[in-house]
Write an enzyme that holds these catalytic residues in place. Structure first.
Site, PDB file in Angstrom:
ATOM      1  N   SER A 225       0.773  -1.042  -0.064  1.00 22.15           N
ATOM      2  CA  SER A 225      -0.107  -0.001  -0.032  1.00 22.15           C
ATOM      3  C   SER A 225       1.008   1.217  -0.065  1.00 22.15           C
ATOM      4  O   SER A 225       2.079   1.290   0.490  1.00 22.15           O
ATOM      5  CB  SER A 225      -0.914   0.108   1.267  1.00 22.15           C
TER       6      SER A 225
ATOM      7  N   TYR B 275      -1.743  -0.671  10.508  1.00 21.69           N
ATOM      8  CA  TYR B 275      -1.647  -0.876   9.062  1.00 21.69           C
ATOM      9  C   TYR B 275      -0.513  -0.436   8.279  1.00 21.69           C
ATOM     10  O   TYR B 275       0.076  -1.299   7.759  1.00 21.69           O
ATOM     11  CB  TYR B 275      -2.990  -0.266   8.442  1.00 21.69           C
TER      12      TYR B 275
ATOM     13  N   LYS C 138       2.275  -2.782   6.464  1.00 19.69           N
ATOM     14  CA  LYS C 138       2.671  -2.617   4.754  1.00 19.69           C
ATOM     15  C   LYS C 138       4.305  -2.109   4.498  1.00 19.69           C
ATOM     16  O   LYS C 138       4.526  -2.393   3.501  1.00 19.69           O
ATOM     17  CB  LYS C 138       1.501  -1.707   4.041  1.00 19.69           C
TER      18      LYS C 138
END
Length: 261
Positions: free
Chosen positions: A143, A156, A160
């Site tokens: 991401s 998160y 990533k």
């Protein structure tokens, strides 16, 4: 070099919808046989029924962090198609929202198990089952969050960022027979990212140089390219697919902003 994937077998994790399903559709359209996994066999089979192409699409239920289920899915892929040439580690989750120091261990652990450990696990299994001998391609769904800082998305984005690092590490460790790359989507029209666009899509569009949020097909097409021989000299890279979102608001830069009045 060609983007034709005829005669190759691909496995896509987290493929019941969104980016994973689009990836499977694009790989199949390019000629590959495709195995789609999801947490339940019903969801995987329903997704496979939506895939059309010269090759065959099969759905297999496998929770991405369950080692026995993952091993069985890889083995079933090799048994059915005689090999495994392309692995797309697409499965992802984000149960942790808010400041880093406000997260509990359970949410932190789930995020890193799914977003980081699962790609390592499935890559290891693919290597043992086929790729160590015959070579192949691994593509991870990372991401742009792994490259920037965003309020509320610290856990998160950290997972990533780690996956981007792991992509580079594996590209070295598995060279020269296996190429490893990642794709780094921006805001894409998926259920996982709904909170980032659903209630304010026009505002997100205005902050994107391309003038719109991403669609799963934008990512699926890029993955199919990276899986093909046309990308034979690309490894260890993280392809940003964000319509220019990382660049910031484009309004003041546009030609019309300079020609008004």
């Amino acid at each position: 070099m060609t983007t034709d994937l005829s005669g190759r077998t691909a496995l896509v994790t987290g493929a019941s919808r969104g980016i994973g399903l689009s990836v499977a559709q694009h790989l199949a359209a390019a000629g590959a046989d495709v195995v789609l996994t999801a947490r339940t066999a019903e969801a995987a089979e329903a997704a496979a029924a939506q895939v059309a192409g010269p090759g065959t699409a099969v759905g297999i239920g496998a929770h991405a962090v369950d080692e026995e289920q993952a091993r069985a899915a890889v083995a079933a892929t090799v048994d059915r198609f005689g090999g495994l040439d392309i692995l797309v580690n697409n499965v992802g989750t984000n149960p942790a929202y808010g400041p880093l120091i406000a997260q509990d261990r359970a949410r932190f652990t789930k995020t890193f198990e799914v977003n980081l450990w699962a790609p390592i696990l499935w890559t290891s299994l693919a290597m043992d089952a086929a790729m160590r001998e015959k070579g192949g391609v691994v593509i991870n769904t990372a991401s742009i969050g792994g490259m920037v800082h965003e309020a509320g998305l610290g856990v998160y984005n950290a997972s990533k960022a780690a996956l981007i690092y792991v992509t580079e590490q594996l590209a070295l460790e598995l060279s020269p027979r296996v190429r490893v790359n990642s794709v780094c989507p921006g805001v894409v029209r998926t259920k996982l990212s709904e909170a980032l666009w659903k209630e304010h899509e026009e505002a997100v569009d205005a902050l994107t140089a391309a003038g719109r949020i991403g669609e799963p097909d934008d990512i699926g097409a890029a993955v199919a390219y990276l899986a093909s021989d046309a990308a034979a000299w690309i490894t260890g890279e993280s392809m940003v697919l964000d319509g220019g979102q990382r660049l910031g608001a484009p309004g003041a830069f546009r030609e019309e902003a300079w020609t008004r009045g």
